[in-house]
Every structure is written in structure tokens, then in C-alpha cells.
Write an enzyme that holds these catalytic residues in place. Structure first.
Site, short mmCIF file in Angstrom:
data_model
loop_
_atom_site.label_atom_id
_atom_site.label_comp_id
_atom_site.label_asym_id
_atom_site.label_seq_id
_atom_site.Cartn_x
_atom_site.Cartn_y
_atom_site.Cartn_z
CG ASP A 1 -8.29 -4.41 -2.72
OD1 ASP A 1 -9.51 -4.22 -2.65
OD2 ASP A 1 -7.48 -3.52 -3.03
CG HIS B 1 -2.07 0.90 1.10
ND1 HIS B 1 -1.99 2.25 1.32
CD2 HIS B 1 -3.34 0.63 0.71
CE1 HIS B 1 -3.18 2.78 1.09
NE2 HIS B 1 -4.01 1.83 0.71
N1 ACO Z 1 4.42 -7.53 -4.75
C1 ACO Z 1 5.77 -7.51 -4.91
N2 ACO Z 1 6.51 -6.38 -4.80
C2 ACO Z 1 5.87 -5.24 -4.52
C3 ACO Z 1 4.47 -5.19 -4.33
C4 ACO Z 1 3.74 -6.39 -4.45
N3 ACO Z 1 2.42 -6.42 -4.29
N4 ACO Z 1 4.11 -3.92 -4.06
C5 ACO Z 1 5.22 -3.18 -4.08
N5 ACO Z 1 6.30 -4.00 -4.35
C6 ACO Z 1 7.71 -3.58 -4.40
C7 ACO Z 1 8.04 -2.92 -5.72
O1 ACO Z 1 8.46 -3.86 -6.68
C8 ACO Z 1 9.16 -1.97 -5.31
O2 ACO Z 1 10.32 -2.75 -5.14
P1 ACO Z 1 11.81 -2.11 -5.37
O3 ACO Z 1 11.86 -0.88 -4.49
O4 ACO Z 1 12.72 -3.19 -4.93
O5 ACO Z 1 11.87 -1.76 -6.82
C9 ACO Z 1 8.72 -1.51 -3.91
O6 ACO Z 1 7.89 -2.59 -3.40
C10 ACO Z 1 7.91 -0.23 -3.91
O7 ACO Z 1 6.89 -0.35 -4.88
P2 ACO Z 1 6.09 0.87 -5.48
O8 ACO Z 1 5.30 0.42 -6.65
O9 ACO Z 1 7.04 2.01 -5.68
O10 ACO Z 1 5.17 1.23 -4.25
P3 ACO Z 1 3.87 2.04 -4.31
O11 ACO Z 1 3.67 2.61 -2.95
O12 ACO Z 1 3.83 2.97 -5.46
O13 ACO Z 1 2.79 0.88 -4.60
C11 ACO Z 1 0.87 -0.41 -4.73
C12 ACO Z 1 1.64 0.67 -3.94
C13 ACO Z 1 0.56 0.10 -6.13
C14 ACO Z 1 -0.45 -0.68 -3.99
C15 ACO Z 1 1.72 -1.69 -4.82
O14 ACO Z 1 2.04 -2.15 -3.53
C16 ACO Z 1 1.04 -2.80 -5.62
O15 ACO Z 1 1.13 -2.83 -6.84
N6 ACO Z 1 0.31 -3.76 -4.90
C17 ACO Z 1 -0.43 -4.79 -5.59
C18 ACO Z 1 -1.78 -4.25 -6.05
C19 ACO Z 1 -2.74 -4.03 -4.91
O16 ACO Z 1 -2.94 -4.88 -4.04
N7 ACO Z 1 -3.39 -2.87 -4.94
C20 ACO Z 1 -4.40 -2.48 -3.95
C21 ACO Z 1 -3.93 -1.36 -3.12
S1 ACO Z 1 -5.11 -0.99 -1.86
C22 ACO Z 1 -6.30 -0.10 -2.65
O17 ACO Z 1 -6.11 0.57 -3.61
C23 ACO Z 1 -7.62 -0.19 -2.07
#
Ligand code: ACO
Length: 428
Positions: A363, A306
Site C-alpha cells: 500500500d 505486515h
Molecule cells: N507503525 C508503527 N509500529 C507498528 C506498525 C506500524 N505501521 N505496525 C506494527 N507496529 C508495531 C506494533 O506497535 C507492535 O509493537 P510492540 O510489539 O512494541 O507493541 C509490533 O509492531 C507488532 O504489531 P502488531 O499489530 O502485533 O503486528 P501485526 O502483524 O498484527 O500487524 C499490521 C500487521 C496490522 C499490517 C500492522 O503492521 C499495521 O497496522 N500496519 C499499518 C497499516 C497497514 O499498512 N496495513 C496494510 C497491510 S498490507 C495489506 O493488508 C494489503
């Protein structure tokens, strides 16, 4: 504690005020930054940017706290209903009994959808995604229910809120029924908001739907937990589109489009699809976890991570308990829940997920609850959208009343080519 922040740019010092929120969170007010320095700030994804002051929702990602109008969401999930929580969000305080009654009557009175709108629903191609249908139909609502000059502004606004809250729920059930070739089921005045929705979805002349209070309660909790989440992607979209002073229906329609994305509200559907994939490939989550950790693989563990929470999402904690309760109630052994538990256990002990502060989000469990209630997969994000309506409405209302209101118009840092002359097509 400092009350101003100093920036030194090209040897010149500029001072900007630091504003402090109710819970002590501090922000540098840079609203005059460009005017004074000639520079803009660069913040892709707005991860460091506060777009407004808001008194609606407080969340603390480090401590896993979420409040609506100061009330912790776990207390609302335990004691409130979705209708009461909607009133709280929109009006800023819990309703008295007469206020709540009036609000419920208003929702009831506005629950029917203009019969002519049915033609739209039936003419979407089979297989059209309900989120696309919903966002278009919200825009259409405005044309079916135009503003009337004899109503006062307050009356008009409250009516619009009630229409959206009540009709979107009816339209969601309607689109499901029509997509299955079933007769539309009308709302009933004797049922509560959530019970009415379940009845409109599942009642049939040959198999009357028996309303189960525990499932009604589960739906209330699900919608309460989705009701607002401060400046998330879809709410930011509602505020941004609304900042052009477009009508509320169009602003909410933009919010629905933003919510549709798999990185936002679409994640509840993506979680169940991922769990199903794990199930179909033998039930072992390990290879999926390995893929999520591989930087060369775009795959992510859906339902994990998140932007704000760096610990457990408080909504996920409540839904995890609700999930077991609902599955016990419907006496359903769901293999996907076993896989979800296995996945959660492995991932939450894995150093990659710990180091990246990736915990299950709302979720992760919501999809399993919706599945147990009988909601089809392609309706999951619509369920989220219905829940988020009071949040979008209250955020839109707050932005319209904001004395600091401005058209949202960010800047950029241009990185394209220097000025160059146009070359005619024969000389390229
Ligand atoms: N699985 C694996 N790695 C992940 C995940 C994940 N679900 N989420 C983030 N990471 C990693 C990224 O690869 C990145 O790694 P790095 O720094 O080594 O390159 C690091 O964590 C940071 O990721 P960002 O994308 O920069 O983080 P951000 O805060 O922008 O992302 C997000 C948040 C989009 C929710 C992300 O965690 C994600 O894609 N999760 C999966 C989708 C999901 O469950 N979305 C629902 C969110 S809750 C809602 O909207 C109600």
C-alpha cells in the site's frame, strides 16, 4: 524429521500428525485435538493457525516470495495481464490462446450492468463511501442475475465468475461517474479489461479520454499484484462466510467489507492521507515517525508492516519501480512521493522499524500510482477490491470443492462471570 507432534496434557501423551506443504512448510494437524483431549487451542488473530490446505498462492514472509499457482508474481507482473492472471488463479493453469480468447469474450459479454441497478446507485446519499456501495451492490447482483435451472452447474459457476469480474469493474466506474453527476460511460467491446475501466472512468463527450498503453500496463500490474494473497483478512472472511454455504455474491460482499478496514485494504487510502498530513505540516516525516514509535500513541505508520512479511513486501518492490515510471509518464512531480521516499529512507534505517521487522508494504506505493493515474482517493480501496476478485473467487471455489470442508465455527475460552441469578429491575 518428525512426522508427528506429541502433546503431554495432565500426564497423558497425545500424538498429532505433522503435514508438510510443497515448499517444506510444516503444520501440526490438530483437527482431532478437541475430540481427543477435550481442550481447544487459543490463538487470537489466528497468527499461528492454518485454516485450510490451499494450492493457489504461496508466500514466504521471511524471504519475501509470492507465487500464484507456482509462478512468481514478478514474472506475472512483467509478462501477463490481469485477465490472464485471473484465469490462472481461478482455473489453476495458464490459459491457451483459445481459452484466453473465450474468457475475454465472456468478460466482454457480461460487462453491462442491468439498467434498473442505476436507481440504487443514484439513491445512495452523496458522500457515501464507494466500498459500502460496492458491497451492497454485489449482494444486489444476485437478485438481478438469478440462477437459471437450464444451465449446467459448470456453466452457471463460470458465468457467475465472469459476471462478478466484469460487472464489478463496470459498477465501480459507474459509481464514480454518478457521484460526480456525470453521465455513465458504457464498456466498449474493442477495449481490454484495464483500458475499458480507464475509459469508463474518464471518457467524456467534451473531452475524449486518450488511452495510454503505459497507464494501462501500470493498472494491469497493480491489479496483478493485488490478485491474491493467500489467507489474508478479507479472503478469510470470504471463506468463513462461504463456509455457511451462502451464495458467492454474499461471500464476496463480506470480503469487500473486510477489505474496507484501514488495517487491511483501506491502508492505501490511509497512506496518501498520512503523506498529505505530513506535507501540510511542513513536509518533515520525523515527528510522524516519533509518534509511530511511541507506545502511548495509537498512531501507526501507514503502509509499513505486515502480518506475514518480515522483509520487503515483493509487491512493494515492483510498485516502487512502477511508481517512478508512471510519474515520469504523466510528467507529474508529486510532492507526496518525495515525502514517501524521505519517510521510507528514515524509517528503514531506524532501529525501531528494523527490530520490529517493519518494511514498506504494497500500500505504500500503490496510492501514489493510483493518484497519478487520476483515481480519486475514496476509490483507492475499490481498486484493491477489483484486483482481489480473482483471488476471492478462486479461494471460494477451492473451499467449495474441499473434501475437508467444514462450517467455520471457532471456539473461545469464556472469561465472563460464573453462573448468577437474574435480578429483577427493582432490586438492582
Ligand atoms: N507503525 C508503527 N509500529 C507498528 C506498525 C506500524 N505501521 N505496525 C506494527 N507496529 C508495531 C506494533 O506497535 C507492535 O509493537 P510492540 O510489539 O512494541 O507493541 C509490533 O509492531 C507488532 O504489531 P502488531 O499489530 O502485533 O503486528 P501485526 O502483524 O498484527 O500487524 C499490521 C500487521 C496490522 C499490517 C500492522 O503492521 C499495521 O497496522 N500496519 C499499518 C497499516 C497497514 O499498512 N496495513 C496494510 C497491510 S498490507 C495489506 O493488508 C494489503
Amino acid at each position: 524429521m518428525e512426522t508427528t507432534a506429541k502433546f503431554i496434557i495432565d500426564g497423558k501423551t497425545y500424538e498429532f500428525p505433522i503435514v508438510t506443504g510443497t515448499e517444506g512448510e510444516r503444520a501440526i494437524d490438530i483437527s482431532n485435538f478437541r475430540r481427543l483431549t477435550g481442550l481447544v487451542t487459543l490463538d487470537p488473530g489466528y497468527a499461528n493457525t492454518g485454516s485450510c490446505k490451499s494450492s493457489i498462492t504461496y508466500l514466504n514472509g521471511e524471504k519475501g516470495m509470492l507465487w500464484y499457482r507456482g509462478i512468481p508474481v514478478d514474472q506475472l507482473a512483467e509478462h501477463s495481464t490481469f485477465v490472464e492472471t485471473s484465469y490462472l488463479l481461478i482455473n489453476g493453469r495458464l490459459p491457451t490462446r483459445p481459452q484466453l480468447n473465450r474468457f475475454s469474450v465472456m468478460l466482454n459479454d457480461n460487462s453491462l450492468v442491468h439498467e434498473d441497478m442505476r436507481a440504487f446507485f443514484t439513491n445512495f446519499p452523496r458522500g457515501a463511501h464507494p466500498m459500502g456501495i460496492l458491497s451492497s451492490m454485489i449482494n444486489a447482483l444476485r437478485e438481478f442475475y438469478p440462477e437459471l435451472p437450464e444451465r449446467s452447474e459448470d456453466e452457471e459457476i463460470n458465468l457467475r465468475f465472469a459476471r462478478i469480474l466484469s460487472k464489478v469493474r463496470t459498477m465501480a466506474a459507474m459509481s464514480y461517474r454518478i457521484s460526480r453527476g456525470h453521465k455513465v460511460c458504457y464498456p466498449r467491446h474493442d477495449l481490454s479489461y484495464c483500458a475499458n475501466f480507464l475509459n469508463m472512468m474518464f471518457d467524456s463527450p467534451v473531452n475524449p479520454y486518450v488511452i495510454d498503453e503505459e497507464l494501462v500496463q501500470a493498472l494491469n500490474v497493480f491489479w496483478i499484484l493485488h490478485a491474491d494473497h493467500e489467507q489474508n483478512c478479507s479472503t478469510a472472511a470470504v471463506r468463513l462466510v462461504g463456509s455457511a454455504r451462502v451464495n458467492l455474491y454474499a461471500a464476496i460482499s463480506a470480503g469487500i467489507c473486510a477489505l474496507w478496514g484501514p488495517l487491511h485494504g483501506g491502508a492505501n487510502q490511509a497512506v496518501v492521507e498520512m503523506l498529505q498530513n505530513i506535507h501540510d505540516s511542513g513536509g518533515d516525516p520525523a515527528p510522524f515517525i516519533a509518534r509511530a514509535k511511541d507506545r502511548n500513541d495509537p498512531f501507526r505508520l501507514m503502509g509499513f508492516g505486515h502480518r506475514i512479511y518480515r522483509t520487503y513486501d515483493p509487491r512493494a518492490v515492483i510498485l516502487q519501480k512502477m511508481c517512478s515510471k508512471v510519474l515520469r509518464k504523466v510528467r507529474r512531480k508529486d510532492p507526496l512521493l518525495d515525502i514517501a521516499e524521505k519517510l521510507r529512507e528514515i524509517a528503514t534505517k531506524d532501529s525501531y522499524f528494523i527490530d520490529h521487522s517493519l518494511y514498506p508494504n504494497v500500500d505504500f506505493y500503490s496510492g501514489i500510482i493510483l493518484r497519478a493515474i487520476g483515481i480519486p482517493l475514496n476509490m483507492f480501496t475499490v481498486m484493491f477490491a477489483i484486483g482481489r476478485l480473482p483471488g476471492w473467487i478462486s479461494q471460494w471455489k477451492e473451499s467449495m470443492d474441499d473434501p475437508d470442508w467444514k462450517l467455520h465455527r471457532p471456539h473461545q475460552v469464556y472469561t465472563g462471570p460464573k453462573e448468577q441469578a437474574y435480578i429483577s429491575i427493582d432490586e438492582r
